[in-house]
Design a protein around this motif. Sequence first.
Motif, PDB file in Angstrom:
ATOM      1  N   GLN A  92       0.833  -1.196   0.000  1.00  0.00           N
ATOM      2  CA  GLN A  92       0.000   0.000   0.000  1.00  0.00           C
ATOM      3  C   GLN A  92       0.871   1.250   0.000  1.00  0.00           C
ATOM      4  OE1 GLN A  92      -3.965  -0.088   2.145  1.00  0.00           O
ATOM      5  NE2 GLN A  92      -2.807  -1.688   3.207  1.00  0.00           N
ATOM      6  N   GLY A  93       0.464   2.225  -0.805  1.00  0.00           N
ATOM      7  CA  GLY A  93       1.226   3.461  -0.928  1.00  0.00           C
ATOM      8  C   GLY A  93       2.025   3.471  -2.210  1.00  0.00           C
ATOM      9  N   ASP A  94       3.063   4.308  -2.248  1.00  0.00           N
ATOM     10  CA  ASP A  94       3.891   4.467  -3.444  1.00  0.00           C
ATOM     11  C   ASP A  94       5.048   3.473  -3.452  1.00  0.00           C
ATOM     12  OD1 ASP A  94       2.347   6.534  -4.382  1.00  0.00           O
ATOM     13  OD2 ASP A  94       3.636   8.109  -3.568  1.00  0.00           O
ATOM     14  N   ASN A  95       5.333   2.946  -4.646  1.00  0.00           N
ATOM     15  CA  ASN A  95       6.424   2.003  -4.860  1.00  0.00           C
ATOM     16  C   ASN A  95       7.119   2.380  -6.164  1.00  0.00           C
ATOM     17  OD1 ASN A  95       5.630  -0.316  -2.804  1.00  0.00           O
ATOM     18  ND2 ASN A  95       3.757   0.352  -3.811  1.00  0.00           N
ATOM     19  N   LYS A  96       8.373   1.996  -6.290  1.00  0.00           N
ATOM     20  CA  LYS A  96       9.143   2.335  -7.493  1.00  0.00           C
ATOM     21  C   LYS A  96       9.200   1.132  -8.434  1.00  0.00           C
ATOM     22  CE  LYS A  96      13.512   4.221  -8.877  1.00  0.00           C
ATOM     23  NZ  LYS A  96      13.743   5.257  -9.521  1.00  0.00           N
ATOM     24  N   HIS A 109       1.289   2.932  -7.422  1.00  0.00           N
ATOM     25  CA  HIS A 109       0.599   3.212  -6.169  1.00  0.00           C
ATOM     26  C   HIS A 109      -0.451   2.133  -5.912  1.00  0.00           C
ATOM     27  CE1 HIS A 109      -0.855   5.724  -2.895  1.00  0.00           C
ATOM     28  NE2 HIS A 109      -2.074   5.391  -3.290  1.00  0.00           N
ATOM     29  N   VAL A 110      -0.460   1.608  -4.702  1.00  0.00           N
ATOM     30  CA  VAL A 110      -1.444   0.595  -4.320  1.00  0.00           C
ATOM     31  C   VAL A 110      -2.396   1.207  -3.298  1.00  0.00           C
ATOM     32  CG1 VAL A 110      -1.804  -1.649  -3.219  1.00  0.00           C
ATOM     33  CG2 VAL A 110       0.148  -1.308  -4.757  1.00  0.00           C
ATOM     34  N   GLU A 111      -3.678   1.160  -3.647  1.00  0.00           N
ATOM     35  CA  GLU A 111      -4.738   1.654  -2.760  1.00  0.00           C
ATOM     36  C   GLU A 111      -5.440   0.481  -2.096  1.00  0.00           C
ATOM     37  OE1 GLU A 111      -7.401   3.782  -5.286  1.00  0.00           O
ATOM     38  OE2 GLU A 111      -5.822   5.118  -6.033  1.00  0.00           O
ATOM     39  N   ARG A 112      -6.061   0.735  -0.972  1.00  0.00           N
ATOM     40  CA  ARG A 112      -6.811  -0.292  -0.246  1.00  0.00           C
ATOM     41  C   ARG A 112      -7.871  -0.943  -1.130  1.00  0.00           C
ATOM     42  NH1 ARG A 112      -6.389  -1.960   4.107  1.00  0.00           N
ATOM     43  NH2 ARG A 112      -6.834  -1.570   6.223  1.00  0.00           N
ATOM     44  N   ARG A 113      -8.537  -0.137  -1.961  1.00  0.00           N
ATOM     45  CA  ARG A 113      -9.560  -0.652  -2.877  1.00  0.00           C
ATOM     46  C   ARG A 113      -8.962  -1.728  -3.779  1.00  0.00           C
ATOM     47  NH1 ARG A 113      -9.533   0.088  -8.096  1.00  0.00           N
ATOM     48  NH2 ARG A 113      -8.141   1.882  -8.004  1.00  0.00           N
ATOM     49  N   MET A 114      -7.757  -1.498  -4.296  1.00  0.00           N
ATOM     50  CA  MET A 114      -7.113  -2.461  -5.173  1.00  0.00           C
ATOM     51  C   MET A 114      -6.822  -3.759  -4.430  1.00  0.00           C
ATOM     52  SD  MET A 114      -4.640   0.365  -6.950  1.00  0.00           S
ATOM     53  CE  MET A 114      -3.387  -0.779  -7.435  1.00  0.00           C
TER      54      MET A 114
END
Length: 191
Positions: A92-96, A109-114
């Motif tokens: 969750q959050g930003d990743n490279k 970016h990973v959101e809770r919805r995903m």
Amino acid sequence: MDILFLHGMASSHASETAALIRKYMPESTVHVPDLSIDPQIAFPQIERFLAEHHIDLIIGHSLGGFMAQKFRGRKKILLNPSLGMSYMYLFQGDNKYKEVRADGNQIWHVERRMCRQYKEMQRVQYDHLTPEEDALTIGMFGRMDFMTRMAAHWFKQHYSHRIFMPGGHYPPEESIRDYVVPQIRQFVGNK
């Protein structure tokens, strides 16, 4: 032969695994579109690509293997597929991204919805499997893949065609040359 390669979560069109398949199958066209990590965007991207191109085989690596499995009625090889998508919560959050993408974007970016969507897709991923679908699906697993180590076990509970090869989550060149490419040629034929 036209192959659609679905890359993993942090990868791109510059996937080293796809590049090695191209190297050992110069007679084939290996398409590798940059996919979104968001399933609401990625699956329509793949569907559009399949509608616009003649594809003989889908190969999915890691998250791409999870996605490839969803395309019923098509020949597919799942390379070290991430069949247990519950782990998405860890990102969750930003990743490279691991590799440069065509659009220049270097952050995913990973959101809770995903995470919830992937978890639901995981829950139903084996629903309505038929003997015909089983014949269209091969799983290939690195013996030292500790990232998706349970996937080979889960795969075997639902599919018949499981192959082990040397290496870890990212197959080494020798495994692509000696295991993956011969399997592609046998599965689809020398087109």
